[in-house]
Enzyme design. Structure first.
Site, PDB file in Angstrom:
ATOM      1  N   ASP B  34       8.592  -4.272   9.430  1.00  0.00           N
ATOM      2  CA  ASP B  34       7.553  -4.067   8.435  1.00  0.00           C
ATOM      3  C   ASP B  34       6.170  -4.223   9.072  1.00  0.00           C
ATOM      4  O   ASP B  34       6.044  -4.704  10.187  1.00  0.00           O
ATOM      5  CB  ASP B  34       7.688  -5.112   7.321  1.00  0.00           C
ATOM      6  CG  ASP B  34       8.863  -4.801   6.415  1.00  0.00           C
ATOM      7  OD1 ASP B  34       9.432  -3.704   6.525  1.00  0.00           O
ATOM      8  OD2 ASP B  34       9.213  -5.675   5.601  1.00  0.00           O
ATOM      9  N   LYS B  55       5.222   0.319   5.252  1.00  0.00           N
ATOM     10  CA  LYS B  55       5.028   1.361   4.247  1.00  0.00           C
ATOM     11  C   LYS B  55       3.578   1.598   3.865  1.00  0.00           C
ATOM     12  O   LYS B  55       3.288   2.374   2.974  1.00  0.00           O
ATOM     13  CB  LYS B  55       5.811   0.981   2.993  1.00  0.00           C
ATOM     14  CG  LYS B  55       7.301   1.056   3.197  1.00  0.00           C
ATOM     15  CD  LYS B  55       8.020   0.518   1.990  1.00  0.00           C
ATOM     16  CE  LYS B  55       9.500   0.336   2.300  1.00  0.00           C
ATOM     17  NZ  LYS B  55      10.149  -0.483   1.295  1.00  0.00           N
ATOM     18  N   MET B 178       2.272 -10.050  -4.643  1.00  0.00           N
ATOM     19  CA  MET B 178       1.558  -8.773  -4.546  1.00  0.00           C
ATOM     20  C   MET B 178       0.553  -8.569  -5.672  1.00  0.00           C
ATOM     21  O   MET B 178       0.440  -7.501  -6.249  1.00  0.00           O
ATOM     22  CB  MET B 178       2.571  -7.620  -4.528  1.00  0.00           C
ATOM     23  CG  MET B 178       3.441  -7.636  -3.273  1.00  0.00           C
ATOM     24  SD  MET B 178       4.828  -6.447  -3.312  1.00  0.00           S
ATOM     25  CE  MET B 178       6.145  -7.439  -4.022  1.00  0.00           C
TER      26      MET B 178
END
Lengths: 278, 278
Positions: B34, B55, B178
């Protein structure tokens, strides 16, 4: 003046401690440890004095006061003290009381996080706690709780009593710690909380140990897990996170895999072809 | 035929990986990682080919399909593959899709748990997520969720859309992952969910890193955190687990500490009334 490192030992197996935790252990002079940690952890700190402060077999509230006092005493003696807790210190680890005692005594400390049992059980069974679309929230709670209300004053006679078992349906995945002794009652409570009778329930005891036991149930048949996990540290996962992962349809399409789309157009070197074993 | 180890890298700092994770990394031939993992982790596997599959900046669902395909391709090539995920793979790590792809391809795997962000933030701020009496349950959820509903078929065009922000009051401590971009909206949602305006909220970005930022707020003033944590991985803790731990009264009594009570119950000095937190 002294320093205490609270370290999460992880769920059991010694190699599930963090690298930071292992390094601090190697520097410890005194280690106050819970009952559940892997004896192999001792090899990480053979130089230290190991003191078992596990609470098994005697009253929790008295034991907690003793642990607090031991931490302060060793901290004041200017020793490098490690307080080694099973799992993660911040999750059902009674960390607050110990921090309060050190703060009052003016002893500095650090908290090194660890792998908590819910996460260890998910890893050991390869069942993620969150699932795209169906598992957006996770609840951690415990089946073994003292009666809610004000904490007993220090010095007061111990008034330890198990509180009522509380099971909820507030998240897509519910994980209940320390449920080993109450699996039948837990099944009934989960049904009363609104979980459908056929909701999957995954029960794992001694997650990540060589003698781990994992069994699958439904809310209506959870009582059947009681004998199997009797007397072992047990984590119960209910709902989305309890479902076994199924093989994807379509993902074994060889052409699609060979074509691997490149996300940003950034050039990647295709891996060198290598002989595949039959 | 191939083997994939999913490894939780922990919340950031490389030494918060587990010892098991570090050992498996050292044996890896390919590491798919990641975006958020500490570059220092590379030193644990200098022999491996490191492939960034973070991502950021492109559509999630396309990226996920690519990652699945890369895992299968490298697994089929009989390489020792590590899939290194930030935090813990089982908590908001999109692990299910990757397991599904490997199962479909018949590639064996293992999941090594890690320290998830909620727990890292609690450790870094010395604020336990559970508190005796007042913090019996913890909820983990995310402010950034895709719209619930059926997953797009593999290969279908990406239909990624942010779902509605959902804030709840279902546990004594709520941790929202998040949330960095939606702190103002989150404060409003928490109030609507029933949290009193003066409920403490602890906001931590880049927990455990040298440049960690921690700030204290209340539900009604959470919007004030937005600028401070802008653009950084952020964890928001609400309720019991957000309270700073206060020094215990009475625990610094030198005589009491010297006398370390025995588990059977020695006399202890009663504490002064506990101060309530602001």
């Amino acid at each position: 003046m002294g320093f205490v490192a609270f370290i999460g030992a992880g769920p059991g197996a010694a190699d599930l401690i963090t690298v930071r935790g292992a390094r601090l252990l190697a520097q410890a002079e005194v280690v106050l440890h819970d009952a559940l940690t892997d004896p192999a952890l001792r090899e990480l700190a053979p130089q230290a004095r190991w003191i078992d402060v596990g609470k098994r077999g005697f009253c929790d509230s008295v034991a907690q006061t003793s642990i607090n006092a031991l931490l302060v005493r060793h901290g004041r003696a200017d020793r490098r003290v490690v307080r080694l807790k099973g799992g993660d210190p911040s999750v059902f680890g009674r960390l607050e009381e110990e921090l309060e005692a050190l703060l009052a005594a003016g002893i500095d400390c650090e908290v090194v996080p660890g792998v908590t049992a819910a996460i260890a059980a998910a890893a050991a069974t390869r069942r993620p706690l969150t699932r795209r679309g169906s598992g957006r929230s996770v609840s951690l709670s415990t089946a073994m709780t003292a009666v809610a209300g004000p904490r007993p004053a220090a010095g007061a006679p111990a008034t330890h009593a198990a509180g009522p078992l509380r099971a909820t349906r507030t998240a897509d995945t519910e994980v209940i710690y320390m449920a080993g002794k109450q699996l039948a009652a837990l099944g009934r409570q989960l049904a009363q909380a609104g979980w459908p009778a056929d909701t999957p329930v995954s029960v794992v005891s001694r997650a990540g140990w060589p003698d781990q036991i994992h069994s699958d149930h439904r809310v209506e048949t959870l009582a059947g897990a009681a004998l199997l996990h009797a007397g072992r540290p047990t984590v119960v996962t209910v709902g989305a996170g309890a479902r076994p992962v199924q093989a994807a349809a379509g993902h074994d399409d060889a052409a699609a895999i060979a074509a691997v789309p490149t996300p940003s157009g950034a050039a990647r070197t295709p891996p060198a072809p290598r002989a595949r074993n039959p």
